[in-house]
Design a protein around this motif. Structure first.
Motif, mmCIF file in Angstrom:
data_model
loop_
_atom_site.group_PDB
_atom_site.id
_atom_site.type_symbol
_atom_site.label_atom_id
_atom_site.label_comp_id
_atom_site.label_asym_id
_atom_site.label_seq_id
_atom_site.Cartn_x
_atom_site.Cartn_y
_atom_site.Cartn_z
ATOM 1 N N LEU A 1 1.140 -0.671 -0.158
ATOM 2 C CA LEU A 1 0.162 -0.632 -0.028
ATOM 3 C C LEU A 1 1.283 1.592 -0.205
ATOM 4 O O LEU A 1 0.686 2.333 -0.480
ATOM 5 C CB LEU A 1 -0.815 -0.014 0.941
ATOM 6 N N SER A 2 1.864 1.781 1.161
ATOM 7 C CA SER A 2 2.403 2.289 1.214
ATOM 8 C C SER A 2 3.073 2.595 -0.405
ATOM 9 O O SER A 2 3.446 3.595 -0.845
ATOM 10 C CB SER A 2 3.904 2.080 2.192
ATOM 11 N N ASN A 3 3.663 1.023 -0.807
ATOM 12 C CA ASN A 3 4.197 1.710 -2.358
ATOM 13 C C ASN A 3 3.042 2.214 -3.736
ATOM 14 O O ASN A 3 3.537 2.840 -4.022
ATOM 15 C CB ASN A 3 4.546 0.376 -3.050
ATOM 16 N N ILE A 4 2.140 1.506 -3.762
ATOM 17 C CA ILE A 4 1.183 1.927 -4.437
ATOM 18 C C ILE A 4 1.051 4.020 -4.022
ATOM 19 O O ILE A 4 0.810 4.757 -5.138
ATOM 20 C CB ILE A 4 -0.335 1.936 -4.090
ATOM 21 N N LEU A 5 1.162 3.972 -2.861
ATOM 22 C CA LEU A 5 0.966 5.559 -2.851
ATOM 23 C C LEU A 5 2.153 6.496 -2.805
ATOM 24 O O LEU A 5 1.884 7.256 -3.462
ATOM 25 C CB LEU A 5 0.714 6.230 -1.159
ATOM 26 N N THR A 6 2.880 6.109 -2.966
ATOM 27 C CA THR A 6 4.403 6.472 -3.419
ATOM 28 C C THR A 6 4.431 6.710 -4.908
ATOM 29 O O THR A 6 4.796 8.050 -5.719
ATOM 30 C CB THR A 6 5.860 6.507 -3.130
ATOM 31 N N GLN A 7 4.146 5.435 -5.542
ATOM 32 C CA GLN A 7 4.228 5.276 -7.086
ATOM 33 C C GLN A 7 2.654 6.538 -7.479
ATOM 34 O O GLN A 7 2.981 7.239 -8.934
ATOM 35 C CB GLN A 7 3.386 4.032 -7.234
ATOM 36 N N SER A 8 1.994 6.446 -6.787
ATOM 37 C CA SER A 8 0.596 7.692 -7.433
ATOM 38 C C SER A 8 1.154 9.502 -7.046
ATOM 39 O O SER A 8 0.605 10.354 -7.792
ATOM 40 C CB SER A 8 -0.535 6.975 -6.578
ATOM 41 N N SER A 9 1.932 9.196 -6.181
ATOM 42 C CA SER A 9 2.405 11.008 -5.750
ATOM 43 C C SER A 9 2.539 11.228 -6.906
ATOM 44 O O SER A 9 2.108 12.696 -6.861
ATOM 45 C CB SER A 9 3.471 10.496 -4.086
ATOM 46 N N PHE A 10 3.588 11.187 -7.641
ATOM 47 C CA PHE A 10 4.637 11.932 -8.385
ATOM 48 C C PHE A 10 2.488 12.083 -9.950
ATOM 49 O O PHE A 10 3.124 13.391 -9.836
ATOM 50 C CB PHE A 10 5.398 11.202 -9.170
ATOM 51 N N ILE A 11 2.582 11.295 -9.794
ATOM 52 C CA ILE A 11 1.394 12.086 -10.884
ATOM 53 C C ILE A 11 -0.070 12.348 -10.373
ATOM 54 O O ILE A 11 -0.502 13.466 -11.384
ATOM 55 C CB ILE A 11 0.624 9.544 -11.427
ATOM 56 N N LEU A 12 0.116 12.126 -9.298
ATOM 57 C CA LEU A 12 -1.377 12.926 -8.375
ATOM 58 C C LEU A 12 -0.988 14.588 -8.226
ATOM 59 O O LEU A 12 -1.817 15.376 -8.696
ATOM 60 C CB LEU A 12 -1.521 12.430 -6.941
ATOM 61 N N ILE A 13 0.811 14.628 -8.318
ATOM 62 C CA ILE A 13 1.321 15.987 -8.341
ATOM 63 C C ILE A 13 0.559 16.693 -9.503
ATOM 64 O O ILE A 13 -0.357 18.026 -9.834
ATOM 65 C CB ILE A 13 2.779 16.353 -7.700
ATOM 66 N N ILE A 14 1.121 15.981 -10.702
ATOM 67 C CA ILE A 14 0.925 16.682 -12.202
ATOM 68 C C ILE A 14 -0.750 16.590 -12.160
ATOM 69 O O ILE A 14 -1.259 18.040 -12.711
ATOM 70 C CB ILE A 14 1.311 15.643 -13.037
#
Lengths: 331, 533
Positions: free
Chosen positions: A54-67
């Protein structure tokens, strides 16, 4: 005194009900599917619902989320920003270079450049009367070129040696890494900006009807300019964080990222034509795309191209719903 | 009209009512060398309701745009409350106190009622929008005008009339001293119109000046006390409405006096009348807010003039017959067979073709050649298995170029290089190539020079003599009166009257437009007649 009651609308109750149902699907569809998918995946794969994954998913998502936060604002005005993938790469390269001056350099340099590039694109769209598609397509090409140029046509990859900068990408609170925390904080700020400020109302109004906004005395140009600046800054920051996470600024990363961001925003229920949408929807859209990828990886024997097919199919469904909705709105 | 006064702020002292709140002095506006407004002098007094009248192209909308900061005058000046002002953009005018509500509701459909009313000036607390207060304020504001609606509802979920009221509430709440209303009733139901008029009364009691633009005579005479009439970009009349009979107002707008005699066009003196059974029978054509129960029949060889003021429903009626416009009700029959409504291909197959009003945007393809423009519509008929034979095309094009006397260097010349009159002939040729039975002409001579005009008019005569049934719409009184053998006059989307034989002259026509016809078809409501001065 005669009183006008609103119930005598041009649409029938049945139509309204139908439209509401579709509206719910559009606004919360991504969230509903996300919850279902997480539930199914948790039952099916023992390795899915673990702190690490889950932590992995969150990190992977964070960059694309900011964009995607920046992209949501742009799309809400009825525009598009194709330059974010390239800006993401340039942001990473600049962060690596700036990290020679410590954490401040690693963040400020990409942010300033992102704002400057966004300002140029925004000015061309807002006051130059140019189509956002063309302006940011030019940005997509040119910014990538600059990123490659800085790194000697990609022959060198700037490494981040500053410990503090690396910690920003790789450290965190407990199992949640800084990029994810930053992304969620930015999301919160974005929600307030969109729903509780005049700029946010302006964004929705311009996307809802540009001509009406002009006639209502709104500063349409200023609104449009602002969203491209925001988008440029967000993409650069995402690039910087990603570089900090990877300890290097690679000029070739983020190719096609603009399309992922646009998909996430649209899947999150924001109308591609602008005027209606939410950042919470965008969050759901981003997480959904990441989780689909993660689940397909869990299955193991499926290739990553399946993920593209699933994401594409989902996007198509959302767009069909949007089209049906906007057709009804014209009644 | 009587007004409820109990919930209205007291009227402003009468001292200020003589000084104009908004003035235009010597205003000139040109577009690419064409003068749209010429030396306009206009005064609007506080608390008055002032009508702005004029036909198509008179300059009404240009003047409104100058007054609201959309355009800037090339010459002359605007004064607000006596002081010279320059409105560089709509926002400047709004800040000064000039608000506008438009024919089409210009709000954001996806946003809520309250958001629309307060857009750009939302009440804030600690820098953030205070929705609770905004909704409460909106509710209070709307209830002043007798509108009860949840301010958090999306605007588009409301009826158009309510939307228009929301626009009005917004306009007034921006501290307005002048409210410009551009065709505000065009999409309203009768009940909503009443509410609007009541609100206008309330506004006037507060000393707010109303500039009211409408084509509907009844409304003008009911709501307004003074009128400014524009024609060809100039002010031709300013005065009190109760001293101006309707017929005179119509004459002023059209630039015609009843005494003038005809004989100025290229039409033959006598209209064509035949005893043949009608080729086209239109029954009860209706579409909400546009046309009501319009029934017309046309015989072969006949030119029927469709008259009325701008906005009376002339173009809409043509579009209804040509299948361009969807209908709520009504049918069109050609030679006894019903044409599928709302379908252009069906209308064309049945033999109904229309020359649209705006040939530039709706008709010709400027880059294509004369040949291509002519055969465009007939292409499917001139083709075999998807391939069109050039020889067939040439034959058709040759016939029509000669017959309509189209002046072009060759069939390959681009249409954009031709004069307006010849462009119009190319358009006519295109439809004639379809061998139509009914030709609908909307302003066929607009924007073409005098000589070409005469040729087009003569051509219309010729085509009728050959048995084509023609419906003619023209804003030029003499063109339609002299061209038509019979006239159907529309008013406010209904058939006002039909003129036949000797009645087809300017006097009868102007009287009919003004709504002064002695005999009324059943369709027109009685109450409208009660207002005639």
């Amino acid at each position: 005194m005669s009183v006008i009651e609103p119930e005598a609308g041009p649409v029938t109750t049945a139509q309204v009900t139908r439209e509401r149902a579709l509206g719910v699907v559009q606004s919360y569809g991504a969230a509903i599917v996300l919850v279902l998918l997480v539930a199914i995946a948790s039952v099916s794969f023992p390795t899915f619902f673990t702190v690490g994954n889950l932590s992995n998913i969150l990190t992977q998502s964070s960059f694309i989320l900011i964009i995607s936060i920046g992209m949501t604002f742009v799309i809400l005005t009825g525009g598009i920003d194709l330059s974010v993938g390239s800006m993401f790469a340039l942001g990473g390269v600049l962060a690596a270079q700036g990290s020679a001056f410590g954490l401040a350099g690693a963040l400020l340099l990409p942010l300033l450049v992102g704002i400057a590039v966004g300002a140029v694109q925004g000015a061309l769209v807002a006051w130059g009367g140019m189509a956002p598609f063309i302006v940011t397509l030019a940005g997509l090409l040119a910014i990538r070129g600059v990123a490659l140029q800085i790194t000697g046509a990609g022959s060198t990859t700037p490494i981040i040696r500053d410990e503090l900068t690396r910690a920003l990408g790789q450290g965190g609170i407990g199992n949640v890494r800084w990029p994810a925390i930053i992304a969620l904080v930015l999301l919160g700020i974005g929600v307030v900006l969109l729903t509780r400020t005049r700029l946010g109302q302006g964004v929705l109004a311009v996307g809802g009807s540009e001509s009406a906004s002009t006639l209502m005395g709104l500063r349409v140009g200023r609104v449009k300019f602002s969203v491209y600046v925001l988008s440029g800054a967000m993409a650069a920051l995402a690039g910087a964080l990603s570089a900090a996470y990877a300890s290097s600024g690679v000029p070739t990363v983020g190719v096609g990222l603009e399309l992922t961001a646009i998909s996430a925003v649209v899947i999150g229920g924001t109308l591609l034509s602008g005027g209606k949408g939410s950042l919470i929807g965008t969050l759901a859209g981003v997480l959904l795309l990441t989780v689909i990828q993660n689940v397909i990886n869990q299955v193991g024997n499926l290739s990553s191209s399946v993920q593209a097919v699933v994401s594409g199919a989902f996007l198509a469904v959302v767009v069909v719903i949007q089209t049906v909705l906007s057709r009804q709105q014209r009644l | 009209m009587s007004l409820p006064t109990q919930d209205v702020p007291p009227p402003l002292p009468p001292a200020i009512t003589d000084r104009p709140v908004l003035e235009a002095d010597g205003v000139v506006k040109r577009f690419a060398g064409v003068t749209a407004l010429d030396d306009i002098r206009f005064r609007l007094r506080p608390g008055e309701s002032h009508a702005l009248m004029g036909e198509n192209g008179a300059g009404k909308s240009t003047l409104i745009k100058v007054l609201t900061g959309v355009y800037q005058p090339d010459e002359g000046e605007l004064r607000f409350a006596g002081a010279p002002v320059r409105f560089a953009q709509p926002l400047d005018a709004q800040r000064a106190g000039v608000s506008t509500i438009y024919q089409e509701v210009n709000l954001i459909p996806l946003m809520s009622v309250a958001q629309n009313i307060y857009l750009g000036r939302e009440p804030r607390r600690l820098g953030l929008i205070d929705y609770r207060r905004m909704n409460a304020d909106a509710r209070d504001l709307l209830s002043t005008y007798g509108i009860r609606v949840d301010p958090a509802r999306a605007l588009r979920s409301l009826a158009l009339g309510v939307q228009q009221m929301v626009a009005l509430a917004r306009a007034v709440s921006i501290n307005a001293r002048v409210v410009i209303m551009d065709e505000p009733t065009s999409s309203l139901e009768a009940k909503e119109v009443e509410t609007l008029f009541r609100v206008i009364g309330l506004l006037r009691e507060q000393g707010i000046a109303i500039l009211y633009v409408s084509h509907r005579m009844d409304e003008i005479y009911r709501v307004c006390e003074r009128v400014t009439v524009l024609r060809d970009g100039r002010v031709v009349h300013v005065g009190d409405l109760d001293e101006l009979p309707r017929r005179e107002l119509v004459s002023l707008m059209l630039g015609r006096t009843v005494e003038r005699s005809g004989g100025q066009t290229a039409f033959a003196d006598e209209g064509h009348t035949t005893a043949a059974p009608p080729v086209l029978v239109a029954t009860d054509l209706s579409r909400r807010h546009q046309i009501q129960d319009i029934s017309i029949d046309i015989r072969p060889g006949e030119v029927v003039g469709l008259g009325g003021l701008l906005g009376a429903g002339r173009s809409e009626t043509l579009k209804a017959m040509a299948g361009v416009m969807q209908l709520d009700r009504g049918s069109v029959q050609v030679e006894g067979k019903t044409v599928r409504p709302g379908s252009v291909p069906a209308a064309i197959r049945a033999g109904i073709v229309m020359l649209p009003e705006d040939r530039k945007s709706e008709g010709i393809v400027p880059e294509l050649s004369v040949r291509d423009n002519i055969v465009l519509a007939a292409l499917p008929r001139l083709s075999r298995a998807g391939f069109s034979s050039k020889r067939n095309q040439d034959a058709v094009v040759d016939v029509f170029m000669r017959r309509l006397r189209i002046k072009a260097s060759s069939p390959d010349q681009a249409v954009s290089e031709l004069s307006g009159g010849n462009q119009q002939k190319v358009m006519i040729a295109r439809w004639l190539a379809m061998s139509p039975k009914v030709l609908l002409l909307d302003e066929p001579t607009r924007g073409i020079d005098v000589g070409a005009k005469a040729e087009v008019q003569a051509l219309i005569d010729e085509l009728a003599a050959e048995g084509l049934a023609i419906v003619l719409v023209s804003s030029e009184v003499e063109e339609v009166v002299e061209g038509a053998g019979r006239m159907v006059v529309l008013r406010d989307g209904r058939v006002e009257t039909e003129l036949t034989g000797d009645e087809v002259d300017e006097a009868h026509y102007l009287a009919a437009i003004a709504g002064e016809t002695p005999h009324q078809p059943g369709a027109a409501p009685d109450e409208e007649q009660g207002e005639t001065p």
